[in-house]
Design an enzyme around this catalytic site. Structure first.
Site, PDB file in Angstrom:
ATOM      1  N   ASP A  45      -5.264  -0.399   4.563  1.00  0.00           N
ATOM      2  CA  ASP A  45      -4.595  -0.428   3.267  1.00  0.00           C
ATOM      3  C   ASP A  45      -5.377   0.352   2.222  1.00  0.00           C
ATOM      4  OD1 ASP A  45      -6.681  -2.205   2.961  1.00  0.00           O
ATOM      5  OD2 ASP A  45      -5.444  -3.887   2.279  1.00  0.00           O
ATOM      6  N   SER A  46      -6.532   0.898   2.619  1.00  0.00           N
ATOM      7  CA  SER A  46      -7.261   1.834   1.767  1.00  0.00           C
ATOM      8  C   SER A  46      -6.416   3.064   1.460  1.00  0.00           C
ATOM      9  CB  SER A  46      -8.570   2.263   2.436  1.00  0.00           C
ATOM     10  OG  SER A  46      -8.340   2.718   3.762  1.00  0.00           O
ATOM     11  N   GLU A 181     -18.096  -5.846   6.091  1.00  0.00           N
ATOM     12  CA  GLU A 181     -18.216  -4.771   5.108  1.00  0.00           C
ATOM     13  C   GLU A 181     -19.212  -5.121   4.024  1.00  0.00           C
ATOM     14  OE1 GLU A 181     -15.455  -2.007   2.142  1.00  0.00           O
ATOM     15  OE2 GLU A 181     -14.501  -3.418   3.522  1.00  0.00           O
TER      16      GLU A 181
END
Length: 263
Positions: A45-46, A181
């Site tokens: 979705d980046s 992350e």
């Protein structure tokens, strides 16, 4: 290169063979990723920031994720395709199942969810429906407003312990992969060693079982990149060469180096 599967990635973890993942969103680049021998593609979705120009991932819809998944799936045969469930699409178990089904029908082989143990019931329900799940802990971009920005997570002892508990809970619920992350390398090593499923790092040091970077970041297209990014196009003869250099660096564990790592 044979078709990559969840069991084949698990075998790599067990053999301590690091593998590479790349985030990309379209057919043309996906073909180059496959040609370079990359094991998995994340349709992230980046794309909301990289492709659409938004300030965050929050505006991205399920329909947009399905569209980009179809673009990638039409182009490749071998890499495992993982697709993000976007913001707001999995707040309830029924929503999660319905939207994950849409993404699987678009060509995903697995869906990715951001969050901790509160997702366990949804993961169980997805697995019962035949939908594999990748978890995502640490910096979770869909929660950027709650986190107060894009910051390293898990530096405090209590938060590190909570992240390890969440990781174990996600694995027990049925997650087959986990993304970490922007977490300290020491914590990433502890989680990777504790879990039996492969752990994919981004800004988590070279101690995880795999690495993922956004294609536009590793090719130097993005103007401002994070500390954990390296420009593999610098000195490369082509885009494919840059992708191969990334793959080799991940497998050799020369990337990420100390300068890409948080403590």
């Amino acid at each position: 290169m044979s078709q990559v599967s969840i069991p084949s990635l698990l075998k790599k973890k067990q053999a301590k063979q690091a593998f590479a993942v790349i985030t990309c969103y379209d057919a043309g680049f996906a073909k180059l990723v496959e040609k370079a021998g990359i094991d998995a593609i994340l349709v992230g979705d980046s794309l909301g920031m990289v492709v659409q120009g938004h300030e965050s991932t929050l505006p991205v819809s399920v329909e947009e994720m399905a569209y980009h998944t179809r673009c990638v799936a039409r182009a490749v045969q071998q890499p495992l395709i993982i697709t993000d469930l976007p913001f707001g699409s999995y707040n309830t178990e029924n929503d999660c199942l319905r939207h994950a089904t849409t993404l699987m029908q678009a060509g995903a082989a697995m869906v990715k969810l951001e969050g901790g143990s509160w997702l366990c019931d949804s993961i169980v329900k997805l697995n019962r429906a035949g939908i594999p799940v990748c978890g995502h802990l640490g910096l979770t971009p869909q929660s950027v407003n709650l986190l107060g920005g894009y910051r390293v997570q898990g530096r405090e002892d209590d938060k590190a312990e909570a992240m390890l508990r969440d990781a174990l809970a996600l694995e027990q619920a049925g997650a087959s992969l986990l993304v970490l992350e922007c977490v300290p390398q020491k914590l990433a090593a502890q989680i990777s060693e504790t879990l039996s499923i492969p752990v994919i790092g981004i800004g988590a040091g070279n101690v995880t079982d795999a690495q993922v970077l956004v294609l536009h970041d590793l090719l130097g297209v993005t103007e401002k990149t994070a500390k954990f990014v390296r420009n593999f196009a610098d000195g490369a003869s082509s885009i494919e060469d840059a992708l191969v250099r990334y793959k080799n660096a991940v497998e050799e564990r020369s990337f990420p180096a100390d300068e890409h790592t948080f403590s």
